[in-house]
Write an enzyme that holds these catalytic residues in place. Structure first.
Site, PDB file in Angstrom:
ATOM      1  N   GLU A  50       0.861  -1.184   0.000  1.00  0.00           N
ATOM      2  CA  GLU A  50       0.000   0.000   0.000  1.00  0.00           C
ATOM      3  C   GLU A  50       0.891   1.226   0.000  1.00  0.00           C
ATOM      4  OE1 GLU A  50      -3.528  -1.877   2.852  1.00  0.00           O
ATOM      5  OE2 GLU A  50      -2.569   0.011   3.395  1.00  0.00           O
ATOM      6  N   ASP A  61      -5.914   9.080  10.854  1.00  0.00           N
ATOM      7  CA  ASP A  61      -4.554   8.626  11.147  1.00  0.00           C
ATOM      8  C   ASP A  61      -4.011   9.163  12.463  1.00  0.00           C
ATOM      9  OD1 ASP A  61      -3.657   6.897   8.987  1.00  0.00           O
ATOM     10  OD2 ASP A  61      -4.086   8.634   7.716  1.00  0.00           O
ATOM     11  N   TYR A 176     -10.617  -4.828   4.129  1.00  0.00           N
ATOM     12  CA  TYR A 176      -9.636  -4.370   5.111  1.00  0.00           C
ATOM     13  C   TYR A 176     -10.378  -4.200   6.425  1.00  0.00           C
ATOM     14  CZ  TYR A 176      -5.825  -1.285   6.882  1.00  0.00           C
ATOM     15  OH  TYR A 176      -4.798  -0.718   7.598  1.00  0.00           O
TER      16      TYR A 176
END
Lengths: 279, 405
Positions: A50, A61, A176
């Site tokens: 990725e 994040d 995911y």
């Protein structure tokens, strides 16, 4: 059509092991070093790569990936440069799947159709766009599917059985699973809870399930790999890279090795997992 | 814009949260189930007379509504044109319009069984209002505030702490409102089960722009009634400042379908629109996706969000509520920039002529009134939302004027 991602997971299934999915921030700390790291990842044991596309406001994040994105942006990384990187990587590697991961605004600014064409031409296999839920599938997901690009969706602990079919509907490549309710690289996942969640998702889909957000060590990777098709590691790699930089934040001779050494360790953990679990 | 005009400007958003092409729900999957739950809870609350009654009671007895509609006689004389009225939302409890939204949202949080409150704040007005309602209902409250703003809005930081809130300075980015919002979203994604996020402006993922607008629309609804009682007519022009745009949409929304009412939203022009030192996202930005919605944003050619600048911390945001983006493109509302210097002059004029110290945010709106009133006839009426009081800004203004406080 069978994508590089589909082929890779088919190979992994034949080998009877989970895959290691490595996240690195494209352009961190600079374009050349980042490309060198990308080229070294498959040999170090990465099964899928990725490449993070930096964004000024990465809402999902944690501090490690926020800082990596800032380093990349300060050194001129853009979405267009990320595509250049994939192009350059593909000159020497036509099999390792490449997924671009980031936020929607740089893509929207570039132009969704233009991005999809450029991504196909560069040899990108899939996209993960954190802030595009299934409710916004017409923005990018459906056009991506139409061009044979995988659109990989995140499923979270908050995604219940009622919602899972919505999330999985237009997902391709793999699912995911976000192992924690939180941001990247902060808490350690609870292995038992993750295995249950993966089993729950697998009741709804034939797709492989990779698990990420918080996996840092070879031991954790091995534990997660025992019950999943893939393990995603990002913040730990980004932190290893950061630790190798000089006082001004520039790459040193240790930078590429700092990342690949950790990848090798994680790969050993992932590769040993099923063998251990079987014993 | 020559786009076909809708039958009504007040019907949005649609069921997916869109105002035309703007708005929507651009959030991570972890938050998505919660956003959907919030939408359901909001629709149920709207339909529940008990919810409306409780909000009305608190608005009256706790916040002090209705706020007065005041004829600014000396300012009107000074400007020599249209009659200028101030909607005195700075007289609300906590000193700004922010309490209207916070009271509504904390009642919603209680209905949803949430036990912890988080908020972002720029100028600190929304942080103070959030800390206030959290104290009133006995819930713990964490306020995310850019480190730059913590420095320039010290009185409000202290007020929040007095009210029992934890104030977390955010150092990422330029340490202003957008960074505070990023950090609040990170907290929320980590504590989804327990936590209610009180967004302070009419932006963010659907249903926030709609619900914040609805809670703030009390401003325009009162203005309609008050002006009819005082003047027997509707206003000829409305003026309000826009950062995220909650006070403005609250004033504007009840008048959007009155075609004869001209409407002005005033953006922070900072040090001028030539460079990047402003926050005029509607005038100088282009559409993009940030903080859960599509809207006009200040951004570079790669889609990276730019740090704006304004003397006013409350307008220092590179985006804008999505309904404003739609109202701009549809041509219903005119959005104009006002510079730091113009706002400072207006601030001083208001203080001396009317004995009212306005916040720097509505001082921007006032600067537009100063330009507009002399161009209008003496029987015409402008209503400006005086959405916050200036106590919090005296240090900033003192520095600008060369005073050492």
């Amino acid at each position: 059509m069978t994508s590089r991602i589909d082929k890779r997971f088919a190979e992994l299934a034949r080998e009877g092991r989970a895959g290691l999915v490595t996240f690195v921030m494209g352009g961190d700390p600079d374009y050349d070093t980042s490309l060198e790291i990308l080229r070294a990842l498959p040999a170090a044991g990465a099964d899928i790569i990725e490449i993070g596309v930096p964004f000024s406001d990465p809402m999902a994040d944690g501090p490690a990936i926020q800082a990596a994105g800032l380093r990349a942006l300060e050194n001129g990384q853009t979405l267009a440069r990320a595509l250049d990187m994939v192009n350059a990587f593909r000159q020497g590697d036509d099999v390792t799947p490449i997924v671009l991961m980031g936020y929607y605004n740089p893509i929207y600014s570039y132009g969704s159709d233009r991005l999809l064409d450029a991504a196909n031409a560069a040899g990108v296999d899939g996209l993960i766009v954190v802030d595009l839920p299934p409710e916004a599938d017409d923005e990018l997901c459906l056009p991506a599917m139409g061009r044979g690009l995988n659109f990989i969706r995140l499923a979270a602990p908050t995604t219940d059985d009622r919602r899972l079919p919505t999330v999985l509907l237009n997902t391709s490549g793999f699912v995911y699973y976000v192992s924690i309710t939180g941001i990247t690289g902060t808490q350690a996942p609870d292995v038992a809870a993750v295995s249950q969640a993966v089993a729950r998702i697998k009741r709804h889909t034939e797709l492989p399930v990779a698990v990420g957000f918080g996996v840092k060590t070879p031991e954790q990777a091995a534990a997660i790999a025992a019950g999943a098709d893939g393990v995603v590691v990002g913040s730990a790699l980004v932190e290893a890279l950061r630790g190798s930089l000089d006082g001004e934040g520039r790459a040193t001779t240790a930078t590429v090795g700092a990342v690949t050494d950790l990848v090798a360790g994680l790969a050993a953990g992932v590769r040993g997992a099923r063998a251990t679990a079987a014993q | 814009m020559s786009a076909p005009q809708p039958n009504t400007f007040r019907a949005g958003p649609d069921e997916r949260g869109h105002f035309g092409m703007f708005g929507g729900r651009f959030v991570a999957e972890t938050l998505m189930p919660l956003i959907l739950e919030l939408e359901q809870a909001w629709h149920a609350a709207k339909a529940d007379p008990a919810f409306g009654a409780e909000l009305k009671h608190l608005s009256t007895h706790y916040a002090g509504r209705p706020s007065p509609l005041y004829f600014a006689e000396r300012l009107t004389e000074h400007l020599g044109g249209a009659k200028v009225y101030f909607k005195r939302d700075e007289l609300n409890h906590t000193g700004s319009h922010k309490i209207n939204n916070c009271l509504g949202q904390i009642l919603l949080a209680r209905r949803m069984g949430k036990t912890r409150i988080i908020a972002e704040t720029g100028a600190g007005q929304h942080g103070v209002a959030s800390a206030t309602v959290a104290a009133r209902f006995g819930l713990p409250c964490v306020v995310y505030m850019g480190a730059t703003d913590v420095e320039r809005q010290k009185p409000n930081v202290f007020r929040m702490k007095l009210l029992g809130a934890e104030v977390v300075p955010v150092t990422s980015g330029a340490g202003t409102l957008k960074d505070a919002m990023n950090e609040a979203l990170r907290d929320w994604v980590t504590n989804v089960e327990s936590t209610y996020y009180i967004i302070g402006t009419a932006a963010g993922p659907h249903p926030y722009p709609e619900l914040v607008r609805d809670f703030q629309s009390v401003i325009g609804t009162e203005v309609r009634e008050q002006l009819m009682a005082q003047e027997g007519k509707l206003p000829d022009a409305l003026v309000a400042c826009v950062g995220g745009g909650s006070n403005a949409i609250g004033l504007f929304h009840p008048f959007l379908d009155d075609a004869d009412v001209r409407i002005y939203g005033v953006e922070a022009g900072g040090r001028g629109l030539e460079g990047n030192e402003h926050c005029a996202s509607l005038t100088a930005g282009r559409p993009g996706v940030l903080h859960g919605n599509r809207t006009y944003l200040l951004q570079d050619s790669d889609g990276q969000i730019l740090e704006g600048h304004s003397i006013s911390a409350g307008l220092d945001y590179p985006g804008i509520g999505p309904e404003h983006s739609w109202l701009k493109d549809s041509g219903r509302v005119s959005y104009v920039p006002v510079t730091d210097d113009e706002a400072m002059e207006a601030f001083q004029l208001c203080t001396r002529l009317e004995g009212i110290i306005p916040a720097l945010e509505p001082a921007h709106a006032l600067a537009q009134v100063i330009k507009l009133a002399p161009t209008m006839k003496r029987h015409e009426i402008i209503v400006m939302n005086l959405c916050g009081r200036g106590d919090k800004d005296v240090f900033t203004v003192g520095r600008m004027m060369g005073w050492d406080l």
